[in-house]
Design an enzyme around this catalytic site. Structure first.
Site, PDB file in Angstrom:
ATOM      1  N   ASP A  94       0.840  -1.180  -0.154  1.00 36.10           N
ATOM      2  CA  ASP A  94      -0.175  -0.158  -0.073  1.00 36.10           C
ATOM      3  C   ASP A  94       1.263   1.355   0.338  1.00 36.10           C
ATOM      4  O   ASP A  94       1.996   1.499   0.462  1.00 36.10           O
ATOM      5  CB  ASP A  94      -0.471   0.109   1.482  1.00 36.10           C
ATOM      6  N   HIS A 140       4.969  -7.382  -0.537  1.00 36.65           N
ATOM      7  CA  HIS A 140       4.996  -8.308  -1.220  1.00 36.65           C
ATOM      8  C   HIS A 140       6.229  -8.241  -2.323  1.00 36.65           C
ATOM      9  O   HIS A 140       6.572  -7.404  -2.976  1.00 36.65           O
ATOM     10  CB  HIS A 140       3.573  -8.793  -1.483  1.00 36.65           C
ATOM     11  N   SER A 196       7.616   3.903   5.437  1.00 41.42           N
ATOM     12  CA  SER A 196       8.699   3.651   4.830  1.00 41.42           C
ATOM     13  C   SER A 196       7.857   3.806   3.494  1.00 41.42           C
ATOM     14  O   SER A 196       7.570   4.453   3.050  1.00 41.42           O
ATOM     15  CB  SER A 196       9.363   2.915   5.056  1.00 41.42           C
TER      16      SER A 196
END
Length: 302
Positions: A84, A160, A271
């Site tokens: 995200d 991911h 981050s």
């Protein structure tokens, strides 16, 4: 800028990390997490566990998992978003420079470090006179592309695999832990090269592929699930150096195979993730700078 760079962000981030590990009394968990949810706009309906009392400390809450159906993985496109976040920049890499935000660049070679052994990454031997960028491109007619995704504190903090690829090498740069907020990134040139980061390199069907997890203030902890030897923001490592680890051995000549959408790692807090990869000239991004994106959505395809 010089004054900000002198702040002991590594030490402060380690202290914050320890504070996050402190177990909260059950009665305090809901008010503390509710304040965080309200401040950063967290959508707890997506969380695998919605009950706030379940999370023993702030660290567990930051690293909460999602319900399996919350992020369907796009099967039509070759590269998906690994997390995200917000798209800060994307496009072709030009003149060995990459944009961290519009108009502010950093050196590709400073960011990734010296080339890894070509035999390990199945790269073709490029003449030494070629630029660093040209050495990464292994196939005629291909270009080098990049995409920068900023994870805000309220975002889902796991990341991911963005495509099917093989990870053959990890390079860990101990460094500063300055904020990577887009506002800060506009006035610190080569911010991503100063900050602690973990560079995973390997190859996909079109050649070179890399994913870099960039640390930030209070994000000293970067975890890669298949790499138990990685320890970020550790006092044993000094800034200005880097340490390498190869996933290719006599027993494992293929490295670490990753499937698109597979769990790869996690941050504490928020981050940045930077993708730098090789692809044919007709590769197209399906993005707009500044847009919000979620893990599993399309980044681009051929």
């Amino acid at each position: 800028v010089a004054l900000y760079k002198s702040v002991p962000t590594r030490l402060l981030s380690r202290a914050w990390g320890r504070l996050n590990q402190v177990e909260l009394p059950t009665w305090l968990r809901k008010p503390v997490y509710s304040l965080y949810i309200w401040t950063f706009g967290v959508n707890m309906e997506e969380a695998a566990v919605e009950d706030l009392h379940h999370y023993r400390n702030l660290s567990e809450f930051f690293r909460r998992k999602l319900k399996p159906q919350a992020r369907p993985v796009c099967g039509l496109h070759s590269v998906i978003s690994p997390s995200d976040g917000k798209i800060l920049n994307f496009g072709q890499v030009k003149n060995c420079e990459v944009e961290q935000v519009k108009g502010v660049t950093y050196s590709l070679e400073s960011f990734l470090g010296p080339r890894v052994c070509p035999e390990e990454l199945r790269f073709s031997q490029a003449p030494p006179s070629n630029s660093f960028q040209q050495q990464l491109v292994t196939k005629d007619g291909n270009e080098l592309y990049h995409c920068v995704i900023y994870l805000a504190p309220g975002d889902y903090h796991c990341f991911h695999s963005p495509t099917d690829w093989r990870v053959s090498h990890r390079r860990h740069f101990p460094g500063s832990l300055m904020s990577v907020n887009p506002g800060v990134a506009r006035w610190i040139k080569e911010l991503f090269c100063h900050n602690e980061r973990v560079v995973l390199t390997g190859d996909w069907k079109h050649g070179f592929f890399s994913l870099t997890a960039v640390g930030a203030t209070n994000v000293g902890s970067i975890r890669i699930y298949f790499d138990q030897d990685l320890h970020t923001n550790s006092p044993r490592y000094s800034k200005g150096s880097y340490n390498d680890f190869s996933f290719i051995s006599n027993n494992n000549k293929e490295g670490i195979p990753m499937r698109k959408g597979e769990h790869l790692g996690e941050f504490n807090l928020g981050s940045t993730i930077v993708l730098i990869f090789e692809a044919p000239k007709d590769f197209k991004f399906h993005l707009k700078a500044g847009q919000k994106i979620r893990f599993g959505e399309a980044l681009g395809s051929l």
